[in-house]
Each structure stands twice: as structure tokens, then as C-alpha cells.
Design a protein around this motif. Structure first.
Motif, short mmCIF file in Angstrom:
data_model
loop_
_atom_site.label_atom_id
_atom_site.label_comp_id
_atom_site.label_asym_id
_atom_site.label_seq_id
_atom_site.Cartn_x
_atom_site.Cartn_y
_atom_site.Cartn_z
N LEU A 634 8.10 -26.45 4.83
CA LEU A 634 7.67 -25.06 4.92
C LEU A 634 8.35 -24.38 6.10
N VAL A 635 8.35 -25.06 7.25
CA VAL A 635 8.99 -24.48 8.43
C VAL A 635 10.45 -24.19 8.15
N SER A 636 11.12 -25.10 7.45
CA SER A 636 12.55 -24.84 7.25
C SER A 636 12.77 -23.72 6.24
N VAL A 637 11.87 -23.59 5.25
CA VAL A 637 11.99 -22.45 4.33
C VAL A 637 11.81 -21.14 5.11
N LEU A 638 10.80 -21.10 5.96
CA LEU A 638 10.51 -19.88 6.71
C LEU A 638 11.65 -19.55 7.67
N GLN A 639 12.16 -20.58 8.33
CA GLN A 639 13.26 -20.34 9.26
C GLN A 639 14.48 -19.82 8.52
N GLY A 640 14.75 -20.44 7.37
CA GLY A 640 15.92 -20.02 6.60
C GLY A 640 15.81 -18.58 6.17
N ALA A 641 14.58 -18.11 5.98
CA ALA A 641 14.39 -16.74 5.51
C ALA A 641 14.11 -15.77 6.65
N ASP A 642 14.23 -16.25 7.89
CA ASP A 642 13.95 -15.41 9.07
C ASP A 642 12.56 -14.80 9.03
N ARG A 643 11.60 -15.54 8.49
CA ARG A 643 10.24 -14.99 8.42
C ARG A 643 9.48 -15.38 9.68
N HIS A 644 9.82 -14.70 10.78
CA HIS A 644 9.26 -15.07 12.08
C HIS A 644 7.75 -14.96 12.11
N LEU A 647 6.22 -17.83 10.50
CA LEU A 647 6.60 -19.07 11.14
C LEU A 647 5.64 -19.39 12.29
N ARG A 648 5.17 -18.32 12.93
CA ARG A 648 4.36 -18.52 14.12
C ARG A 648 3.12 -19.38 13.86
N PRO A 649 2.26 -19.00 12.90
CA PRO A 649 1.08 -19.86 12.67
C PRO A 649 1.47 -21.28 12.26
N GLU A 650 2.57 -21.39 11.55
CA GLU A 650 3.02 -22.72 11.13
C GLU A 650 3.37 -23.57 12.34
N LEU A 651 4.14 -22.97 13.25
CA LEU A 651 4.53 -23.71 14.46
C LEU A 651 3.30 -24.05 15.29
N ILE A 652 2.38 -23.08 15.36
CA ILE A 652 1.16 -23.33 16.14
C ILE A 652 0.39 -24.51 15.54
N ALA A 653 0.28 -24.51 14.21
CA ALA A 653 -0.45 -25.59 13.55
C ALA A 653 0.26 -26.93 13.79
N THR A 654 1.60 -26.90 13.64
CA THR A 654 2.36 -28.13 13.86
C THR A 654 2.16 -28.63 15.28
N LEU A 655 2.18 -27.68 16.21
CA LEU A 655 2.02 -28.04 17.62
C LEU A 655 0.66 -28.69 17.87
N GLU A 656 -0.38 -28.07 17.31
CA GLU A 656 -1.72 -28.63 17.50
C GLU A 656 -1.78 -30.06 16.96
N LEU A 657 -1.18 -30.21 15.80
CA LEU A 657 -1.17 -31.52 15.15
C LEU A 657 -0.44 -32.55 16.01
#
Lengths: 887, 188
Positions: A634-644, A647-657
Motif C-alpha cells: 500500500l505504501v508503495s502504491v501511494l508513494q508511486g501516485a504521490d498521494r502524500h 501516505l501519512r496515516p499509513e506511515l504513522i500506522a507502520t511506525l506505531e507497529l
């Protein structure tokens, strides 16, 4: 404890001393160290450890490992000086045996060549040993086969020890050779056949080797062919030598030879040994080539116990041993260019028989000669029945099937493919039955299932295999042929057995699919799906399985829409109960997401992936690898599409994990955190960005150290925030620290350091600290020119910045002189940056008072093709500059 | 079905090769993760005597992670350099875990293998090596880095020279000195 300065000093003296002959070293150290005793001790210790043959075992192992890595390492004085032999120059030690040391040496006359020089060890000069040493030389001398090292010369060293010179065999042991090249089983067997030929030759010449083991069978490449050579006849013995002539025990009672490879009769003391003892050792070698282990792994028993062990514990068949290895089998299979299950399959059967027959404890039951052993291995290689095994009908057939494997496109055997498919189908069928059924119904179903499986097996055996009966076709039967034959016979065979037909078709369809034959797969996969849906219903596990297979086929065929329809349908009918979802529903969804991504349908891909993540989190847990895989997709799809934003909640969730699972200071966590900080910057949330950077930097300074490049790079990202919030002083301070750190770790001329220097200069320029900016740019320019060349993009980038700085300092002529060659070069090469150079050139011209020339230049810039965003940006700049020019 | 970060990594390597050194930082976590996964596959539930082919893993990771059409040997060298750092961390973490749960006593049999020469280091304690390397880094960063690159990524002299931006002759000299020093330290 040494200081870095002392360490450097010791290192310098050490390296210098290394270049000196031994005898000059101590005088050199005397002068160099003077009264500094600790320094001298340190250097002497280094010299001792440079190639100290003594020391602890692990030190030696470490050294030999490192030695192997150091290309062209010079042999140490120590080793070179160990032995002097007239006519030879000893280069280094190749190996050590029980009685002898083997050196690599250079012979100058009669011809110049490098040879292996075997010298009897000091203290080994009893009459018995000397005669054995002599026997080895004689044995080798009579051999007339490329599989032996030739003997060139013999004599006595200056110290009076016997030696002989023989052909240098620059090879590696056969097992190492095979593992390093990841030779598969067939290639290993081909080598082994050659080894048998060598041993056969020795036997014909009347010699028993008695110490056949991997390290005595070296493989060299001769004219690009692997050629094994049998070495070390140190304990070889003439066949007709009387049994009374000495045992294999040394005076200390130690057994000569290597227990793992030793026949029981040899382990018994070696009074009655014939060529079949070597057959046993060959069998062990074969065993090891196949399985990576010897039949009795690593004997701990004392030598005299060895025979009892061999007799009491019949060794497991190689395939049994492989199965017992568990995880270790993974590595072993890998070094045989295969997977563990398939290696077991290769070895099971014939090779088991051959190896076991060679290592029969009773020598009467072994192969009677090395040649007979080789012949049986060759039979196996030709897919013919081997002698080691009594033939049965099934056995003959399996040989036949394998004989035709050579033509296969994919490395799959028909039997495993089809039979495996049958088993899978039957098992699946049982599971398809709804749970909670009465016991009797279950039994009925089990019986029905067994009948179906029998029917499928009968078809596969009678029809499919009949199609490839011996004589029915030439030798070029392939899986493709077999499948085609089978496919042609399905029609009308299963009028009353739809599930059997579905099972057969599903298997055949998958087989085609794995061969990449999508067209022929289609009718079978399609029909299997339809049949199962009709009989079992759309929700049955087997139906869904067939549906997923069909979707996969469609996707492979490029029919993405059809694939999507099948997948969506699968997903919609997902079972509701938690955990009861058949494996395949999530796979379908994940597959669908990939499908979307391929079509560039980002929204749908994102949505599908979110569902997959939710599903996996629920079923497998949020920390499960499957969940994390979906997340990273998911992160790479969002990054590829520049959907900043997303991406933010995704990164936050990944970070928490990550914080929870691998800890807050794990490199991965730190990486995610720095990405998140950068993302805030991209979203122009500068406050959050800076806080996040401060936090991650504090940790990085602790984990990596304040001057570690990674810490410094993240600091560089933080400077972006400083710039964006116009805090140039903070940016300058940070950039100065970064530069200092990188200079220290990489040196001032390293490309990374140069880039950091340029970033610093940019800040100076922005601060109007023009003199400092100029000096910095000049340093970077010189560095880039030296590193990349004068017309390289990087050199030009610094040159351009320098010119801008000079323009700003009113030094127009200097600026123009810098830019003009860049403009000319870019005009020639049609470099995209020409627009940028022209704009900068015009600026130097116009501020210098030459507005007309500046206008000309800017007009040229405006006219340039603007195909890329970058070119368009330069064009816009040029228009703006043109508008700003004084009339 | 997981998308490999291959394209991403290849891109980063190109940037590193183009002198944008900062990009290398982005590699570490990606490489670390892949290596850890590969290593875990080999190490999970292993007996203490299990062999971990460190450099083989690194090269396997490279093959898996980097698209090969575009990248030259310089990219490979940069990848291996990052991988060496990651590999060292992985080995040490693994050894630490082993030590923590008392079963393995911190000992894992590490095969530091490279192409032609493969030697087992029997019962070699990676934590000890780590300690010694860390001490060496305190005395001489260049030496410790050369050893790191040699050991954990099996890089050639030329590759090390390239990523460290020094001459191959320097690498060889530093290596020889580091080797002697390590030998002395480990045999104390």
C-alpha cells in the motif's frame, strides 16, 4: 589501551616492516621505535600475527578465511623460509598431511614451472614412514592417467628430509567445487563417474588408495572441463602386499585414514584389505555428494569403536537422511540448485540403492569394482534400470517417465505434477463438505471421495500413462505431449463422473499454466470451474479454487477485465464467519489489487489493499508478515501516485507497529520515522516535520552516533525545513556540522562530501555571505571537476552557482567567462539544461549593462523545445527575465 | 505477490552512483529488512551449530532486490556496502537473541564465504568479533570499515576502493594491517 594516534603509528611501522626482509626488521624497529617499548611490542605483535601459523584454532580459521580474501597476498617470510630445496623456490604452504607438508614451489630447471613439493615433516623420519613416503612416489610414478598428479622429481632437502615434486593440482575438493558451483545432482554424478574411473585405474595398476575422501579428490578445470584428480597416496598400498605387512595403526595406536570414509574392514585394523575397501569410500563420497553428509555423521566414537558402529547402525538411505536433515536440508538443496523436496525425490530410489550397495558393511555385497559402480551410476544418468535394484513393473515405468524428462520445458515431472494434483484435489474435496455433517454422511462422503480419487488415479494411470507407453512414441516425449494425449482422451470419458472430470481437467489446466501454455490451459481450467460450480455449488472451496485459477489464467493472458470480474465475484461471496474464509479469498483480493495497479487504477488498488490489510489484521494479526506485506504494498502504491495525504496515516500506522514489534530504535523504525518527517515537510506541515526530525535525530545520534553518515543525511533533510521556514542561520550551522562530519568519515573529495559542501554554499548564498559562498563553490567545483570531469553535469552545476554568486558580487566578466563555455557545450550536446545556462548568462550580461545581448540570449532560451517539466521551468524563467529587462 | 522494492532500490543506487550520497541512507532499512527476512529463513529454530552463509545472503539479497538491466558494478558495490552494515547488525542481533535465551549461548557458526574461498570458523562468537571491530573502529575507522565490507559482504578490493574512494593499494594495506590486528586481538 592504545590511542588512535598510537594505533596509526604502529600500523605504519608494521606495514613498512612487512616490506622488509625478515633479517632487517628488528634493526628497523630498533631505530624506528627507539625507547618506546609499548610501540615496539605492538608492532612486533602485529608482525607475529600477520601470518602466525600458531595461535588459537579460531584465529587460524579466521586468518585462513581472510587470507583467502586477500587477493595476491604475499606469502610471509616465515613460511617461505621453512624449507630449502635445491632447484626450487618455495612459495607457500598448500597443505599438511600426517607425515608431509606440501608446498607450492617454483622449479627453474629443466623447465620453469610451479609444482607441488611434498616434504617429509621433521621428526617423521622413521624407516617405516620413509618407506611409505617412497611408496607413494613410486605409486604415482607408475600411473598413466590424467586423474593423478604426475611425479617430476624426488630427492632430499638441504635439511636432509626426503621430498618429491609433483604436478601442482590447483583445484578445490570435489564437495567444495560442487557446492560453490551449485552443481545439480546429475552434474555431481557425472563427476563421480570420472572419480570411479581414476580409482579403477589405480586398482588396475595394483594400488589401493585407502584414503579416498573429498579433500583428496580435487577438481581442476582443464580446457573448461571439470577434471577430478586423486591425490595423496600417502597411505596407499600395493594390492599384493602380504596381509602381515603393517597395519594402519601408527605407533601411538592411532588409526590412519579418515574414519567417516573408512570401510569397516579398514577400521578393524586393516589386516585384510582389498580394492573393495576403496569402493566403500567411494560410496561414502557418493553419499556426501548427494546429501552433504556422510552416512555416519561426525563420528564421536574412538577409532576402535568405529567398526562396531558401522555394523550396528546401518546407515540411512541418502533420501532418508535428507529428509531427516530438516532445515539444514534447505542449504544442502540450495547448493544443489534445487529445493529440498525435489532433491529428496531425485535421490529417492535408484540413487539410494546405488549408494547403499556401495557402502554395504559386508564387502561381498558391494559392487565388485569401481567400474561396476560407475556403470550403475551411468545407467541412472541414462534413465535405465540400475543393477542395484531388482526391477519391478512400477520401477521400470518410473525409469521410463524420467527418461523422457529431458525434453521438458519446465522442470516438473509428470508424475509428481499429476499425482500431486490428484491428492490435492481429493483432500480439497473432503474439506469442501460442510462442517457439522453427521458422522455417517461424512463417512459416505469420504467413501465417495475415495472413489473419485481412485477414478482420477485410474485415468491418469491407464490413459495418460498408456499414452506414453514404451514404443508409443520416440524419446522426445515431453510433458506437453503427455498433456495433449490426456486432454484428447478426457472428452466423453467421464459422462457420469463430473467431479473426476473436473479434477483431471483442473490438474491438466494447472500443468499447462505452469508450462506457460495459456491457450491449451483455457478449456480445461474453464471446464473444471464450470463442472465444480454445477456440482458443488459456487461457494464450495474447490469451486473457488478453480475460479481463482481461472482468474490467474485470465490475468496471465492479459485479459485483466475478465480476471477482475472473476476476482470481484470471488471476493463478494467471501464467507462471513471469521477464520473460515478459504485460503484464496485474501489471495484473490491481493491479486486483484495488483491487477488494478497494473492498470493504473490507483483508487481501486488502494481500496483493495486496505481490505486485504483489514482482513489479514483480523485473521492473522496486525504483526503478521502477510499483513505487513500488504501494508508495504500500500505504501508503495501511494508513494508511486504521490498521494502524500493518504501516505501519512499509513506511515504513522507502520511506525506505531514497528515501535511495538521491533522497537523504537530499530533501523527500520528510524527509517520510517524519517520518511514521515520528510512527508510532513512535503505537506508543508513544517512544525510537525521539525518536531519529528528532532525526535528521530536524537535517536539516530544515540544509535548510529552523531557523525554517522545516516544521521547526517537526515540532518540534511531537516535543513529543508529550516530553509522553508527561512531560518537560514540554523540551516547554515547544521550544514556546517554535516560537512565537517562527512569530511571526517569520507574525506573532503568524496562525492557525498562535495554535495554537502555545495548545500552549505547554497545557504551562504541565500544569506548573502557571498565571499564564503564563492570560496565554497570554488572548492566544490574543483572537486567535481576532478571527480567527474570538467563538462560533467555536477561540475557544471557548481560552476553555474559560482557564476551566479559572482554576478551577485558584481563581477560580471568573471561570471560571463564561467558560463559561456557551458552554454557552448550545451548548445553542442542539446543538453536540456541549456535553458538554465542561458538564463544565468543573460543575468550576468544584463546586470553588467549589456541588455541587448541579454535579450538575444533570452529569446534563444524561450525558443528552446519545452518537452519536459524541467525545460518548461527554464522557459518560464526566461520569459520572466525577458519581461524584467529594461526597455 | 508482494511487490519487491527493486525499482526503488535501483533508483536509489543510481542516485548514489551519481554522487547523491545522501540517498544511501534510504537503502539501509530496505536492505536490512530483506536480509533479515532471508537470514531468518535460514536461522529460525536452528541449533547453535547451524551455518549461516552471511555473504551468500548478501548476494542473494542483491539479486533479489536490484534490477540488473541498468545497474553497473558501482551500483552493486554501493549496495554491498550498505548490506555489510545491515548484515553485521543482523548477525549481532541474532547472536544477542541467542545469548539472551540461553539456548545457543551466543554461538552461531558463521560461514564467511566468498566465491573461491570458503572456510568455516568453528564456534566463532560473532559478538566477540563485533566487540573487536567496534574497538578497531575507535582506533581506525577506515580499517574497521574495510573489514566490515570484506567480512559481511565479501566485497572485492576494487569494490571497496570504489565505495571508500581510495586506491586498491590502500585497501590492501589497510586490510593486511587490520587482519594482523584482529588476529592479535582475537588470540589474546
Amino acid at each position: 589501551m592504545m590511542t588512535p594516534a598510537q594505533h596509526q603509528r604502529a600500523k605504519d611501522l608494521f606495514l613498512h616492516a612487512c616490506d622488509l626482509p625478515m633479517e632487517q626488521r628488528s634493526a628497523y624497529l630498533e631505530t624506528a621505535c627507539g625507547s618506546d617499548v609499548p610501540l615496539r611490542d605492538a608492532v612486533e605483535r602485529l608482525l607475529r600475527c600477520d601470518s602466525d601459523p600458531g595461535g588459537l584454532e579460531r584465529g587460524i580459521a579466521l586468518r585462513s578465511y581472510m587470507e583467502g580474501l586477500l587477493d595476491g597476498a604475499a606469502p610471509s617470510q616465515h613460511e617461505r623460509g621453512a624449507e630449502r630445496v635445491a632447484g626450487y623456490r618455495i612459495l607457500d604452504v598448500l597443505g599438511e598431511g600426517g607425515f608431509g607438508t606440501v608446498y607450492r614451489a617454483e622449479q627453474s630447471a629443466p623447465v620453469q614451472r610451479t609444482v607441488a613439493l611434498k616434504v617429509l615433516k621433521p621428526g617423521m623420519d622413521s624407516r617405516q614412514i620413509i618407506s611409505r613416503f617412497e611408496a607413494e612416489r613410486q605409486a604415482l610414478a607408475v600411473m598413466d592417467h590424467p586423474g593423478f598428479a604426475r611425479v617430476f622429481d624426488a630427492g632430499q632437502t638441504e635439511a636432509g628430509r626426503p621430498y618429491f615434486a609433483m604436478e601442482l593440482v590447483p583445484g578445490t575438493s570435489i564437495t567444495t567445487y560442487c557446492d560453490e558451483r551449485r552443481l545439480d545432482t546429475r552434474a555431481r554424478l557425472a563427476l563421480f563417474v570420472q572419480v570411479c574411473g581414476i580409482v579403477q585405474h589405480a586398482h588396475q595398476k595394483g594400488l589401493i588408495h585407502r584414503d579416498i575422501k573429498p579433500s583428496n579428490v580435487l577438481v581442476v578445470r582443464v580446457e573448461d572441463r571439470a577434471t577430478p584428480k586423486l591425490i595423496d597416496f600417502g597411505i596407499a598400498r600395493a594390492i599384493d602386499a602380504g596381509a602381515a605387512r603393517g597395519t594402519l595403526l601408527t605407533e601411538a595406536g592411532q588409526l590412519i585414514g579418515t574414519p567417516e570414509y573408512m570401510s569397516p574392514e579398514q577400521a578393524d585394523g586393516g589386516h585384510d584389505i582389498d580394492t573393495r575397501s576403496d569402493i566403500y569410500s567411494l560410496g561414502v563420497l557418493l553419499y556426501e555428494l548427494l546429501t552433504g553428509t556422510t552416512p555416519l555423521d561426525r563420528p564421536r566414537a574412538p577409532a576402535h569403536e568405529w567398526r562396531r558402529l558401522i555394523l550396528e547402525q546401518p546407515p540411512p538411505a541418502p533420501s532418508t537422511r535428507l529428509r531427516a536433515l530438516g532445515k539444514r536440508g534447505f542449504d544442502i538443496a540450495r547448493s544443489r540448485a534445487t529445493e529440498a523436496p525435489s532433491l529428496i525425490r531425485q535421490v529417492r530410489g535408484d540413487l539410494d540403492w546405488i549408494a547403499l550397495r556401495a557402502i554395504e558393511p559386508d564387502r561381498e555385497r558391494r559392487y565388485e569394482s569401481a567400474a561396476a559402480l560407475a556403470l550403475d551410476v551411468q545407467r541412472f544418468l541414462r534413465h535405465e534400470p540400475v543393477l542395484a535394484r531388482p526391477p519391478t513393473v512400477g520401477y521400470r515405468f518410473s525409469r521410463f517417465a524420467r527418461r523422457h524428462r529431458a525434453g521438458l520445458a519446465a522442470g516438473v515431472t509428470i508424475l509428481t505434477l499429476l499425482v500431486g494434483g490428484t491428492i490435492g484435489t481429493s483432500a480439497g474435496w473432503i474439506r469442501a463438505m460442510q462442517s457439522g455433517a453427521a458422522e455417517t454422511r461424512q463417512r459416505e462422503r469420504a467413501e465417495a471421495e475415495a472413489a473419485t480419487a481412485r477414478a482420477i488415479a485410474a485415468f491418469l494411470n491407464d490413459d495418460l500413462l498408456a499414452a506414453v507407453a514404451p514404443g508409443a512414441r520416440g524419446r522426445d516425449v515431453t510433458v506437453r505431449h503427455v498433456l495433449d494425449e490426456a486432454a484428447a482422451r478426457i472428452e466423453s470419458r467421464f459422462a457420469d463422473q463430473p467431479l473426476v472430470e473436473a479434477g483431471v481437467r483442473f490438474t491438466i489446466g494447472n500443468s499447462y499454466l505452469s508450462l506457460g501454455e495459456f491457450g491449451p490451459a483455457e478449456p480445461h481450467t474453464q471446464r473444471a470451474f464450470e463442472l465444480r460450480r454445477a456440482v458443488l455449488g459456487a461457494d464450495a472451496r474447490d469451486t473457488r479454487e478453480a475460479q481463482l485459477a481461472l482468474a490467474r489464467l485470465r490475468s496471465e493472458q492479459g485479459r485483466l477485465d475478465d480476471a477482475e470480474q472473476l476476482l470481484s465475484n470471488l471476493i463478494e461471496r467471501r464467507p462471513i464467519a471469521a477464520g473460515s474464509g478459504p485460503p484464496g479469498a485474501d489471495a484473490a483480493l491481493h491479486f486483484l489489487a495488483t491487477n488494478y495497479q497494473r492498470q493504473g487504477r490507483v483508487d481501486e488498488a488502494v481500496q483493495a489493499l486496505r481490505e486485504v490489510i483489514a482482513e489479514h489484521s483480523r485473521v492473522d494479526g496486525p504483526d503478521h508478515e502477510r499483513t505487513l506485506t500488504a501494508r508495504s504494498n500500500l505504501v508503495s502504491v501511494l508513494q508511486g501516485a504521490d498521494r502524500h495525504e493518504e501516505l501519512r496515516p499509513e506511515l504513522i500506522a507502520t511506525l506505531e507497529l514497528q515501535v511495538r514489534t521491533i522497537g523504537a530504535e530499530h533501523p527500520n523504525t528510524l527509517f520510517t520515522q524519517s520518511k514521515l518527517a520528510l512527508l510532513h515537510y512535503q505537506l508543508q506541515q513544517y512544525g510537525e516535520s521539525e518536531a519529528a526530525f528532532d525526535d528521530v535525530l536524537e535517536k539516530m545520534r544515540r544509535v548510529y552516533g552523531p557523525e554517522h553518515p545516516y544521521t547526517l543525511y537526515v540532518m540534511g533533510d531537516l535543513c529543508l525545513v529550516y530553509r522553508a521556514t527561512n531560518r537560514l542561520d540554523a540551516a547554515a550551522t547544521a550544514r556546517e556540522d554535516i560537512l565537517a562530519g562527512l569530511t571526517k568519515s569520507n574525506g573532503a573529495t568524496h562525492p557525498e562530501t562535495l554535495l554537502a559542501h555545495q548545500h552549505l554554499a547554497d545557504v551562504y548564498y541565500a544569506q548573502e555571505r557571498l565571499a564564503e559562498a564563492e570560496a565554497a563553490y570554488r572548492a566544490v567545483l574543483a572537486g567535481n571537476q576532478a571527480a567527474f570531469g570538467e563538462t560533467h553535469e555536477y561540475a557544471f552545476a557548481s560552476q553555474l552557482r559560482l557564476a551566479r554568486t559572482l554576478t551577485r558580487m558584481q563581477r560580471f566578466e568573471e561570471a560571463q567567462a564561467l558560463i559561456l563555455p557551458m552554454v557552448e557545450s550545451a548548445r553542442r550536446t542539446r543538453e536540456e539544461r541549456l535553458g538554465e545556462y542561458l538564463v544565468a548568462y543573460a543575468a550576468a550580461l544584463s546586470t553588467g549593462g549589456d541588455a541587448p545581448r541579454a535579450r538575444e540570449i533570452l529569446n534563444e532560451a524561450v525558443e528552446l523545445p519545452a518537452a519536459t517539466p524541467r525545460a518548461r521551468r527554464y522557459q518560464t524563467d526566461a520569459r520572466a527575465a525577458l519581461a524584467a529587462l529594461p526597455e | 505477490m508482494s511487490t519487491t522494492p527493486s525499482a526503488q532500490i535501483t533508483l536509489v543506487l543510481e542516485r548514489v552512483a551519481c554522487g547523491e550520497g545522501a540517498a544511501a541512507a534510504e537503502l539501509l532499512p530496505l536492505v536490512y529488512e530483506e536480509l533479515r527476512r532471508l537470514a531468518q529463513g535460514q536461522l529460525r529454530g536452528q541449533s547453535p551449530g547451524h551455518t549461516l552463509q552471511a555473504t551468500a545472503l548478501v548476494h542473494e539479497a542483491y539479486l533479489k532486490m536490484v534490477a540488473h538491466t541498468e545497474s553497473g558494478w558501482q551500483s552493486r558495490a554501493h549496495f554491498l556496502a550498505v548490506a555489510a552494515t545491515a548484515m553485521r547488525q543482523i548477525l549481532m542481533n541474532h547472536a544477542r537473541d541467542k545469548r539472551a535465551d540461553k539456548r545457543g549461548g551466543g554461538r552461531v557458526r558463521v560461514t564467511l564465504a566468498e566465491g573461491q574461498a570458503a572456510h568455516d570458523i568453528p564456534d566463532f562468537d560473532p559478538l566477540e568479533l563485533d566487540d573487536v571491530l567496534t574497538r578497531l573502529a575507535g582506533l581506525d575507522r577506515v580499517q574497521s570499515r574495510v573489514v566490515e565490507l570484506r567480512f559481511f559482504s565479501g566485497m572485492s578490493v576494487e569494490e571497496i576502493a570504489h565505495v571508500m574512494d581510495v586506491s586498491p593499494a590502500t585497501v590492501k594495506r589497510e586490510w593486511r594491517a587490520a587482519r594482523a590486528w584482529l588476529n592479535a586481538e582475537l588470540n589474546r
